[in-house]
Design a protein around this motif. Structure first.
Motif, mmCIF file in Angstrom:
data_model
loop_
_atom_site.group_PDB
_atom_site.id
_atom_site.type_symbol
_atom_site.label_atom_id
_atom_site.label_comp_id
_atom_site.label_asym_id
_atom_site.label_seq_id
_atom_site.Cartn_x
_atom_site.Cartn_y
_atom_site.Cartn_z
ATOM 1 N N LYS A 241 105.435 -68.579 -96.943
ATOM 2 C CA LYS A 241 106.737 -69.231 -97.104
ATOM 3 C C LYS A 241 107.866 -68.256 -96.789
ATOM 4 N N GLU A 242 107.759 -67.041 -97.306
ATOM 5 C CA GLU A 242 108.803 -66.032 -97.109
ATOM 6 C C GLU A 242 109.029 -65.728 -95.634
ATOM 7 N N PHE A 243 107.948 -65.726 -94.842
ATOM 8 C CA PHE A 243 108.060 -65.375 -93.434
ATOM 9 C C PHE A 243 107.974 -66.593 -92.518
ATOM 10 N N SER A 244 108.193 -67.779 -93.093
ATOM 11 C CA SER A 244 108.220 -69.044 -92.341
ATOM 12 C C SER A 244 106.954 -69.274 -91.528
ATOM 13 N N LEU A 245 105.817 -68.956 -92.121
ATOM 14 C CA LEU A 245 104.526 -69.216 -91.493
ATOM 15 C C LEU A 245 103.970 -70.522 -92.051
ATOM 16 N N ALA A 246 103.127 -71.175 -91.288
ATOM 17 C CA ALA A 246 102.459 -72.378 -91.777
ATOM 18 C C ALA A 246 101.596 -72.012 -92.989
ATOM 19 N N ALA A 247 101.429 -72.973 -93.879
ATOM 20 C CA ALA A 247 100.613 -72.746 -95.078
ATOM 21 C C ALA A 247 99.187 -72.364 -94.674
ATOM 22 N N PRO A 248 98.573 -71.454 -95.428
ATOM 23 C CA PRO A 248 97.196 -71.055 -95.109
ATOM 24 C C PRO A 248 96.232 -72.231 -95.308
ATOM 25 N N VAL A 249 95.213 -72.291 -94.450
ATOM 26 C CA VAL A 249 94.198 -73.335 -94.531
ATOM 27 C C VAL A 249 92.854 -72.658 -94.782
ATOM 28 N N PHE A 250 92.239 -72.989 -95.922
ATOM 29 C CA PHE A 250 90.961 -72.395 -96.297
ATOM 30 C C PHE A 250 89.811 -73.261 -95.823
ATOM 31 N N ASN A 251 88.760 -72.620 -95.363
ATOM 32 C CA ASN A 251 87.535 -73.301 -94.960
ATOM 33 C C ASN A 251 86.369 -72.644 -95.683
ATOM 34 N N ILE A 252 85.492 -73.453 -96.223
ATOM 35 C CA ILE A 252 84.303 -72.946 -96.897
ATOM 36 C C ILE A 252 83.163 -72.940 -95.887
ATOM 37 N N VAL A 253 82.427 -71.843 -95.857
ATOM 38 C CA VAL A 253 81.279 -71.717 -94.957
ATOM 39 C C VAL A 253 80.046 -71.384 -95.781
ATOM 40 N N SER A 254 78.890 -71.781 -95.273
ATOM 41 C CA SER A 254 77.643 -71.507 -95.998
ATOM 42 C C SER A 254 76.612 -70.922 -95.056
#
Length: 101
Positions: free
Chosen positions: A26-39
């Motif tokens: 948010k501070e650096f105007s980046l898109a929100a992080p998107v987490f992916n779960i891997v197995s």
């Protein structure tokens, strides 16, 4: 109520790595992080990890976890991503009056 402020689910006053990463984005105007779960199937068990996509990059957690600790995998990925983003910010940001060559 604690004088140190609201406690995180881990029982301390430090915000989660995921929250810190979201705040940094948010501070650096980046898109929100998107987490992916891997197995990964390992013998008779499955190991779980996470990646996080932020600033156009997919960053992997360092470790693999048992299924009941998937949030730890997300925390690990968030910590790695935040450290990389902060290092990138420090190396590419110039501040007035500093870093003259």
């Amino acid at each position: 109520m604690s004088a140190a402020g609201p406690a995180s689910p881990q029982g301390n006053s430090r915000p989660s790595w995921q929250k810190q990463l979201e705040d940094h984005c948010k501070e650096f105007s980046l898109a929100a992080p998107v987490f992916n779960i891997v197995s990964d199937r390992r013998g008779g068990r499955t190991a779980w990890s996470s990646t996080v996509t932020v600033a156009g990059r997919s960053i992997a957690a360092r470790y693999w976890y048992d299924g009941q600790y998937i949030n730890n995998a997300k925390e690990d990925a968030a910590e790695v991503a935040l450290m990389q983003l902060k290092a990138q910010t420090l190396s590419s940001t110039t501040y007035p009056g500093q870093f003259h060559g």
